[in-house]
Design an enzyme around this catalytic site. Structure first.
Site, PDB file in Angstrom:
ATOM      1  N   LYS A  26       0.831  -1.201   0.000  1.00  0.00           N
ATOM      2  CA  LYS A  26       0.000   0.000   0.000  1.00  0.00           C
ATOM      3  C   LYS A  26       0.869   1.255   0.000  1.00  0.00           C
ATOM      4  O   LYS A  26       0.678   2.150  -0.827  1.00  0.00           O
ATOM      5  CB  LYS A  26      -0.890  -0.033   1.244  1.00  0.00           C
ATOM      6  CG  LYS A  26      -2.155   0.731   1.123  1.00  0.00           C
ATOM      7  CD  LYS A  26      -3.002   0.554   2.388  1.00  0.00           C
ATOM      8  CE  LYS A  26      -3.800  -0.747   2.367  1.00  0.00           C
ATOM      9  NZ  LYS A  26      -4.423  -1.014   3.682  1.00  0.00           N
ATOM     10  N   ARG A  96      -3.369   3.250   8.369  1.00  0.00           N
ATOM     11  CA  ARG A  96      -3.635   2.067   7.545  1.00  0.00           C
ATOM     12  C   ARG A  96      -2.526   1.036   7.636  1.00  0.00           C
ATOM     13  O   ARG A  96      -1.350   1.368   7.608  1.00  0.00           O
ATOM     14  CB  ARG A  96      -3.801   2.495   6.070  1.00  0.00           C
ATOM     15  CG  ARG A  96      -4.675   3.713   5.893  1.00  0.00           C
ATOM     16  CD  ARG A  96      -4.725   4.194   4.453  1.00  0.00           C
ATOM     17  NE  ARG A  96      -5.320   3.237   3.551  1.00  0.00           N
ATOM     18  CZ  ARG A  96      -5.367   3.393   2.226  1.00  0.00           C
ATOM     19  NH1 ARG A  96      -4.810   4.468   1.663  1.00  0.00           N
ATOM     20  NH2 ARG A  96      -5.930   2.490   1.468  1.00  0.00           N
ATOM     21  N   GLY A 105      -8.136  -7.442   4.050  1.00  0.00           N
ATOM     22  CA  GLY A 105      -9.039  -7.516   5.196  1.00  0.00           C
ATOM     23  C   GLY A 105      -8.474  -8.202   6.430  1.00  0.00           C
ATOM     24  O   GLY A 105      -9.166  -8.365   7.421  1.00  0.00           O
ATOM     25  N   MET A 107      -5.770  -7.260   8.300  1.00  0.00           N
ATOM     26  CA  MET A 107      -5.266  -6.379   9.349  1.00  0.00           C
ATOM     27  C   MET A 107      -6.167  -5.154   9.454  1.00  0.00           C
ATOM     28  O   MET A 107      -7.151  -5.057   8.762  1.00  0.00           O
ATOM     29  CB  MET A 107      -3.824  -5.997   9.047  1.00  0.00           C
ATOM     30  CG  MET A 107      -2.896  -7.185   9.186  1.00  0.00           C
ATOM     31  SD  MET A 107      -1.215  -6.761   8.813  1.00  0.00           S
ATOM     32  CE  MET A 107      -1.327  -6.314   7.114  1.00  0.00           C
ATOM     33  N   ARG A 369      -2.929  -1.736  -6.640  1.00  0.00           N
ATOM     34  CA  ARG A 369      -2.134  -2.959  -6.494  1.00  0.00           C
ATOM     35  C   ARG A 369      -2.410  -3.845  -7.707  1.00  0.00           C
ATOM     36  O   ARG A 369      -3.416  -3.665  -8.402  1.00  0.00           O
ATOM     37  CB  ARG A 369      -2.468  -3.694  -5.203  1.00  0.00           C
ATOM     38  CG  ARG A 369      -3.901  -4.163  -5.182  1.00  0.00           C
ATOM     39  CD  ARG A 369      -4.270  -4.784  -3.839  1.00  0.00           C
ATOM     40  NE  ARG A 369      -5.708  -4.663  -3.677  1.00  0.00           N
ATOM     41  CZ  ARG A 369      -6.341  -4.659  -2.525  1.00  0.00           C
ATOM     42  NH1 ARG A 369      -5.672  -4.769  -1.415  1.00  0.00           N
ATOM     43  NH2 ARG A 369      -7.639  -4.550  -2.465  1.00  0.00           N
ATOM     44  N   HIS A 485      -6.284 -42.764  -3.853  1.00  0.00           N
ATOM     45  CA  HIS A 485      -6.777 -43.405  -5.073  1.00  0.00           C
ATOM     46  C   HIS A 485      -7.806 -42.515  -5.764  1.00  0.00           C
ATOM     47  O   HIS A 485      -7.713 -42.239  -6.961  1.00  0.00           O
ATOM     48  CB  HIS A 485      -7.394 -44.772  -4.718  1.00  0.00           C
ATOM     49  CG  HIS A 485      -7.956 -45.491  -5.898  1.00  0.00           C
ATOM     50  ND1 HIS A 485      -9.289 -45.396  -6.253  1.00  0.00           N
ATOM     51  CD2 HIS A 485      -7.373 -46.277  -6.827  1.00  0.00           C
ATOM     52  CE1 HIS A 485      -9.494 -46.116  -7.345  1.00  0.00           C
ATOM     53  NE2 HIS A 485      -8.351 -46.662  -7.711  1.00  0.00           N
ATOM     54  N   SER A 801      12.490 -44.267 -16.232  1.00  0.00           N
ATOM     55  CA  SER A 801      11.410 -43.363 -15.866  1.00  0.00           C
ATOM     56  C   SER A 801      11.356 -43.348 -14.345  1.00  0.00           C
ATOM     57  O   SER A 801      11.149 -44.384 -13.715  1.00  0.00           O
ATOM     58  CB  SER A 801      10.086 -43.865 -16.456  1.00  0.00           C
ATOM     59  OG  SER A 801       9.051 -42.997 -16.059  1.00  0.00           O
ATOM     60  N   CYS A 868       7.408 -40.269 -14.292  1.00  0.00           N
ATOM     61  CA  CYS A 868       5.974 -40.475 -14.276  1.00  0.00           C
ATOM     62  C   CYS A 868       5.614 -40.470 -12.807  1.00  0.00           C
ATOM     63  O   CYS A 868       6.434 -40.717 -11.965  1.00  0.00           O
ATOM     64  CB  CYS A 868       5.589 -41.779 -14.957  1.00  0.00           C
ATOM     65  SG  CYS A 868       6.371 -43.225 -14.248  1.00  0.00           S
ATOM     66  N   TYR A 888      11.872 -35.662 -20.151  1.00  0.00           N
ATOM     67  CA  TYR A 888      10.432 -35.422 -20.197  1.00  0.00           C
ATOM     68  C   TYR A 888       9.783 -35.675 -18.845  1.00  0.00           C
ATOM     69  O   TYR A 888      10.355 -36.329 -17.977  1.00  0.00           O
ATOM     70  CB  TYR A 888       9.762 -36.298 -21.266  1.00  0.00           C
ATOM     71  CG  TYR A 888       9.755 -37.786 -20.952  1.00  0.00           C
ATOM     72  CD1 TYR A 888       8.708 -38.354 -20.233  1.00  0.00           C
ATOM     73  CD2 TYR A 888      10.795 -38.607 -21.381  1.00  0.00           C
ATOM     74  CE1 TYR A 888       8.708 -39.709 -19.939  1.00  0.00           C
ATOM     75  CE2 TYR A 888      10.794 -39.961 -21.088  1.00  0.00           C
ATOM     76  CZ  TYR A 888       9.745 -40.508 -20.355  1.00  0.00           C
ATOM     77  OH  TYR A 888       9.745 -41.843 -20.055  1.00  0.00           O
TER      78      TYR A 888
HETATM   79  P1  ADP Z   1      -7.767  -2.527   3.486  1.00  0.00           P
HETATM   80  O1  ADP Z   1      -6.342  -2.893   3.345  1.00  0.00           O
HETATM   81  O2  ADP Z   1      -8.550  -3.424   4.376  1.00  0.00           O
HETATM   82  O3  ADP Z   1      -8.412  -2.267   2.142  1.00  0.00           O
HETATM   83  P2  ADP Z   1      -7.437   0.293   3.696  1.00  0.00           P
HETATM   84  O4  ADP Z   1      -6.280   0.831   4.459  1.00  0.00           O
HETATM   85  O5  ADP Z   1      -7.247   0.273   2.229  1.00  0.00           O
HETATM   86  O6  ADP Z   1      -7.801  -1.128   4.262  1.00  0.00           O
HETATM   87  O7  ADP Z   1      -8.674   1.177   4.100  1.00  0.00           O
HETATM   88  C1  ADP Z   1     -10.029   0.778   4.220  1.00  0.00           C
HETATM   89  C2  ADP Z   1     -10.943   1.718   3.433  1.00  0.00           C
HETATM   90  O8  ADP Z   1     -10.800   3.065   3.852  1.00  0.00           O
HETATM   91  C3  ADP Z   1     -10.619   1.712   1.959  1.00  0.00           C
HETATM   92  O9  ADP Z   1     -11.814   1.747   1.219  1.00  0.00           O
HETATM   93  C4  ADP Z   1      -9.844   2.964   1.752  1.00  0.00           C
HETATM   94  O10 ADP Z   1      -9.961   3.464   0.451  1.00  0.00           O
HETATM   95  C5  ADP Z   1     -10.468   3.911   2.780  1.00  0.00           C
HETATM   96  N1  ADP Z   1      -9.491   4.914   3.197  1.00  0.00           N
HETATM   97  C6  ADP Z   1      -8.270   4.666   3.730  1.00  0.00           C
HETATM   98  N2  ADP Z   1      -7.623   5.822   3.955  1.00  0.00           N
HETATM   99  C7  ADP Z   1      -8.432   6.808   3.553  1.00  0.00           C
HETATM  100  C8  ADP Z   1      -8.302   8.232   3.512  1.00  0.00           C
HETATM  101  N3  ADP Z   1      -7.186   8.841   3.917  1.00  0.00           N
HETATM  102  N4  ADP Z   1      -9.334   8.949   3.034  1.00  0.00           N
HETATM  103  C9  ADP Z   1     -10.460   8.314   2.614  1.00  0.00           C
HETATM  104  N5  ADP Z   1     -10.651   6.997   2.632  1.00  0.00           N
HETATM  105  C10 ADP Z   1      -9.640   6.239   3.087  1.00  0.00           C
HETATM  106 MG    MG Z   2      -7.664  -1.179   0.718  1.00  0.00          MG
END
Ligand code: ADP
Ligand code: MG
Ligand code: MG
Length: 920
Positions: A26, A96, A105, A107, A369, A485, A801, A868, A888
């Site tokens: 990120k 974040r 999702g 962390m 990403r 099997h 083989s 094989c 092969y």
């Molecule tokens: P995840 O890795 O679970 O997607 P994110 O860090 O990307 O978590 O954030 C969760 C949500 O919050 C995402 O939809 C992201 O776009 C939004 N978000 C994160 N930071 C900001 C920000 N600075 N302003 C507006 N929305 C944000």
């Molecule tokens: Mg995200």
């Protein structure tokens, strides 16, 4: 430790896309987008090194880092013209998480940080919306309490309900009889008025005080330190640990933490938020694709409470969603987004997955990403990008995970269809299949004969069940692993199979299914009866109740193109394991360049033949055996004719009889009586004979070429069938390349004896037929002694083989059929990185392969070497076979395309390891 903080904003960034290790995916993506001039709210990333130092010092930030963070916040303040903690011009931030590898999702992330009562009032004044400010504030308290203070969200449910009822009264909605879901529908978050929000905030704070004994922190910096610590802590939460284990992500990587100025997608109807893909991640089609929600914050899209709208107008013809699309509602922001996505895809030269927010018509990117995609999409995208000139053909080959193309070769579950989960087992053989449950092979055959689709459900399968497996659409077993099997045979047939599904137990024509909740606790059970419909997804190991719609397999033009590119770069040949003309044709259609293993005993189970096989085994002397073998000869010959015809011009390796004979014996009283009638031998005598044949350890017992040492007439008959068939096909003007292979040899003398036997038969057949065909004689290497004495064996054998299934069993001393009980624990404990029956144990078994190769080739230069066994279709094992310079691999027909692609990738990797190419 290097620098702790990497800033990004106003077109400049300290970091870049290369620094995923340090900044997480990120943080690296945000830095790179900023450098590219794409609008990204400014912020900074605290590195993974700081995270690791935090853990090393008992969860404390290293000295000096707090001051650096304060300085970075200062830079943010001046960029935004706002103050962190200032009620006049509040700066709010998100905190974040983000690791090197995407862990969606797993962390935590906290939004709207930097609010207290006074600042919330300031935010209301500044934005002109009290409702917005209070909503941001109560959401922040909720998330912060849950993630940082450890007060779970559900503790606030009741308070939220009260706020909704309060708002309902004002709206004139009668809420007295509504349950919480109905209430939420009637009074969604957006309908909470400032007064009910203010009351809610107060109640939330009271709950926090009650639960923690401390007031909710009012100081923005106190909030920030808490949030950063919680993000670091989330690296070691339970779900992240489970995810890391599943995806082989090392704990030592740590997570980075990005602090970023907030932008608001919930400031009215000129604001919104969404996710986008630069191409369609399920089909690969080149079209900008995604979803958005007007007047919403990022978390709302994921939460799934509101149904998002499409980004783009539907193509020709339009549709009902036309007016709700971002394109229709905010054309300028949409145009900006289209430009950004194009730029990002060109820059990263791959499909991107984007998060964006629009604040009052202004677009901001919040994440990019590399997009996850289906196998189908991966192929199409790679080929189209190569044609567009965005990537080279070589890169296209490397872009597609060989395992994922399994999906293209089999029908798959319609991802959008409603389904009801029944149980989970091992993804033993991919493909989706729906059918009626049947519990015996005979019944499967009978009902399939009536045109019904059936799923064969067994505790485990045995060779006796082959006809039922053939008749069934899919196979489900309660026991057995990925190389059981059922799994091996189903893969060979290209049939859906879920194996080792421990939630089911099968007995007396019923299947009892234990139902588990998300935490793995048993919550109840269901009984599935004969004739009930179920659906298997063999690619994921999932079992559904009822019929789930499926999408048929389709080999696209792009797939053929990618395969052609792969074939042009690979060195390893790819053959197939195929026992019948039908399998041989399938294999050839998938591009097999010969048969690497044709198991003659597979042909023995057919109803007409098994009787003769049993007679042969139970006969009292050579004469009786020969009489029974004479009955088998025409069957075997006609099977080989069929296989040779299908494989015209390609080598066919036929293995002489291998399994212990008792596998073919009568299994029950009825079969025994039938055999007694056919042979005129009393059932008691047959029973006694059959008991005599029982072995303590059949895997190491009287099998393989040991059968030919005691009863040469068996191999004689088989050699005759092969050679007569070869002469017959050659006489029809079809090119044949028979290779006769001896199983389980360990000494030169065994090979010399069997070879003399085969050559003797060959001379006789050639004289009878008046023609000669070239036939090669070789052996399997599946015992450690054979690998060690390969020099001697190569003097008798023209090819080896490596039978890596048995070589693994015999090297490790682990029985594949019994390994299920403990192998899981071995992988769990890190003793084996992967199940050695699926992915070759390179250090051990691999060394035996290398020894066999070196000693064999030293004795016979040009000795042909193949594999094989299940490993022949496993991409990581194939990489080793390429490095080892084998000629092969051979795998089941449906794995042939996977092996072709894996072999090409292995060749490219080997080339890269040798150093840069002069031209490309
Ligand atoms: P995840 O890795 O679970 O997607 P994110 O860090 O990307 O978590 O954030 C969760 C949500 O919050 C995402 O939809 C992201 O776009 C939004 N978000 C994160 N930071 C900001 C920000 N600075 N302003 C507006 N929305 C944000
Ligand atoms: Mg995200
Ligand atoms: Mg074997």
């Amino acid at each position: 430790m290097g620098r702790s903080i990497y800033f990004f904003g106003a077109g400049q960034a300290d970091g870049d896309a290369q620094q995923k290790d340090l900044l997480g995916g990120k943080g690296a993506g945000l830095a790179e987008m900023t450098r590219l001039g794409i609008p990204v709210p400014p912020g900074f990333t605290v590195t993974t090194e700081v995270c690791n130092a935090y853990y090393a010092s008992g969860k404390a930030l290293p000295a000096g880092v707090e001051d650096e963070i304060k300085a970075a916040i200062g830079r943010l303040e001046s960029l935004r013209g706002a103050g962190f903690g200032s009620p006049e011009a509040p700066l709010l931030v998100s905190v974040r998480s983000g690791a090197r590898a995407s862990m969606p999702g797993m962390m935590d992330t906290i939004l709207n940080l930097g609010l207290n009562d006074e600042i919330a009032r300031g935010l209301a004044r500044r934005t002109g919306s009290e409702r917005f400010a209070l909503d941001a504030y109560r959401r922040f308290i909720l998330a912060y309490a849950d993630i940082v203070l450890g007060v779970p969200r559900d503790r606030f449910e009741e308070a939220l309900g009260r706020a909704r009822r309060q708002a309902a009264a004002k709206l004139g909605v009668d809420a007295t009889r509504l349950n919480s879901a109905e209430l939420e529908r009637k009074v969604p978050d957006s309908q909470l008025d400032p007064e009910s929000l203010a009351a809610l905030i107060q109640r939330q704070k009271d709950i926090v005080l009650g639960a923690t004994g401390r007031p909710f922190p009012d100081d923005p910096y106190a909030q920030l330190w808490g949030a950063i610590g919680a993000v670091f802590d989330s690296w070691k939460n339970h779900r992240a640990q489970v995810y890391r284990k599943m995806h082989d992500i090392p704990e030592a990587w740590g997570t980075a933490c990005t602090v970023q100025a907030m932008v608001f997608g919930n400031l009215g109807d000129d604001s919104g938020t969404g996710v986008a893909f630069t191409r369609d991640p399920s089909t690969g089609e080149r079209r900008f694709y995604g979803e958005w929600l007007p007047n919403a914050q990022g978390e709302d899209v994921v939460a799934g409470v509101r149904t998002p709208h499409p980004l783009s107008r539907p193509g020709e013809g339009g549709g009902a969603d036309d007016e709700s699309s971002l394109e229709a509602r905010m054309p300028a922001a949409y145009a900006a987004l289209v430009e950004v996505q194009g730029k990002l895809e060109q820059h990263f030269r791959d499909v991107q997955d984007l998060e964006f927010t629009i604040q009052q018509n202004e677009l901001f990117l919040l994440q990019c990403r590399t997009a996850k995609r289906t196998g189908r999409a991966a192929v199409r995208i790679a080929v189209e990008m190569a044609k567009e000139g965005l990537i080279s053909q070589r890169e296209a080959i490397l872009r597609v995970d060989p395992g994922s193309i399994d999906q293209l070769l089999h029908p798959s579950i319609d991802p959008s269809a409603p389904k009801s989960l029944l149980a989970r087992g091992l993804p033993a053989s991919p493909g989706a299949a729906t059918g009626q449950v049947v519990f015996s092979a005979d019944e499967a055959e009978r009902r399939a004969g009536q045109g019904r689709a059936v799923i064969l459900v067994r505790s485990e399968t045995s060779p006796e069940d082959i006809h039922g497996m053939k008749a069934a659409r899919g196979i489900l077993t309660a026991r057995g692993g990925m190389t059981s099997h059922a799994a091996v045979v189903a893969r060979g047939m290209g049939k859906s199979c879920v194996a080792g599904c421990s939630a089911i137990s099968v007995s007396q024509g019923r299947m009892a299914v234990t139902i588990y909740d998300d935490h793995g606790r048993a919550t109840g059970s269901i009984t599935v009866k004969d004739g009930d419909l179920i659906t298997l997804d063999g690619g994921t190991g999932t079992v559904y109740l009822g019929a789930v719609p499926t999408i048929p397999a389709a080999l696209s033009g792009e797939f053929e193109e990618l395969m052609a590119w792969a074939d042009a770069v690979r060195r390893l040949r790819v053959r197939s394991n195929a026992d019948t003309p039908h399998d041989a044709r399938t294999a050839r259609n998938f591009g097999a360049e010969g048969i690497g293993l044709c198991r003659t005993e597979h042909m023995f189970f057919d109803e007409e033949r098994i009787q003769a096989v049993r007679e042969m085994i139970l006969a009292d002397g050579e004469l009786g055996r020969r009489r029974a073998l004479a009955k088998l000869l025409p069957f075997q010959r006609s099977d080989f004719v069929g296989v040779f015809r299908e494989m015209a011009g390609l080598p066919v390796t036929i293995r002489l009889l291998d399994p212990p004979l008792h596998e073919f014996l009568p299994q029950d009283e009825a079969q025994l009586q039938q055999l007694s009638r056919a042979t005129g031998v009393s059932a008691e005598d047959l029973q006694r004979k059959s008991e005599e044949l029982a072995e303590y350890n059949p895997m190491l017992g009287h099998r393989g070429c040991r059968l030919a040492i005691t009863s040469p007439e068996i191999y004689e008959m088989q050699a005759r069938a092969i050679l007569e068939a070869a002469c017959e096909v050659a006489a029809a003007g079809i090119e044949v390349e028979p290779e006769i292979m001896i199983p389980l040899s360990m000494t030169r003398r065994e090979l010399a004896l069997t070879r003399a036997l085969v050559e003797g038969v060959a001379e006789k057949v050639f004289a009878e037929k008046g023609r000669r065909v070239d036939v090669r004689f070789g052996t399997m290497i599946e015992l450690p002694r054979a690998a060690l004495r390969a020099g001697e064996l190569a003097e008798e054998a023209e090819f080896f083989s490596f039978g890596t299934n048995d070589l693994t069993q015999t090297s490790l001393g682990i029985s594949r059929d019994d390994a299920g009980r403990f192998l899981g624990a071995y992988v769990e404990a890190g003793i084996f990185a992967k199940d050695p029956f699926q992915s070759l144990d390179v250090p051990g078994v691999g060394e035996l392969v290398e020894i066999g190769r070196d000693r064999g080739r030293a004795a016979r230069p040009g000795l042909k070497l193949g594999v094989c066994g299940e490993h022949g279709g496993d991409p990581s094992s194939i990489a080793f076979f390429e490095r080892a310079g084998l000629d092969y691999v051979s795998c089941s027909p449906f794995r042939v395309p996977i092996a072709r692609l894996a072999a090409a990738q292995a060749a490219l990797a080997a080339e890269a390891a040798r150093g840069p190419r002069a031209t490309d």
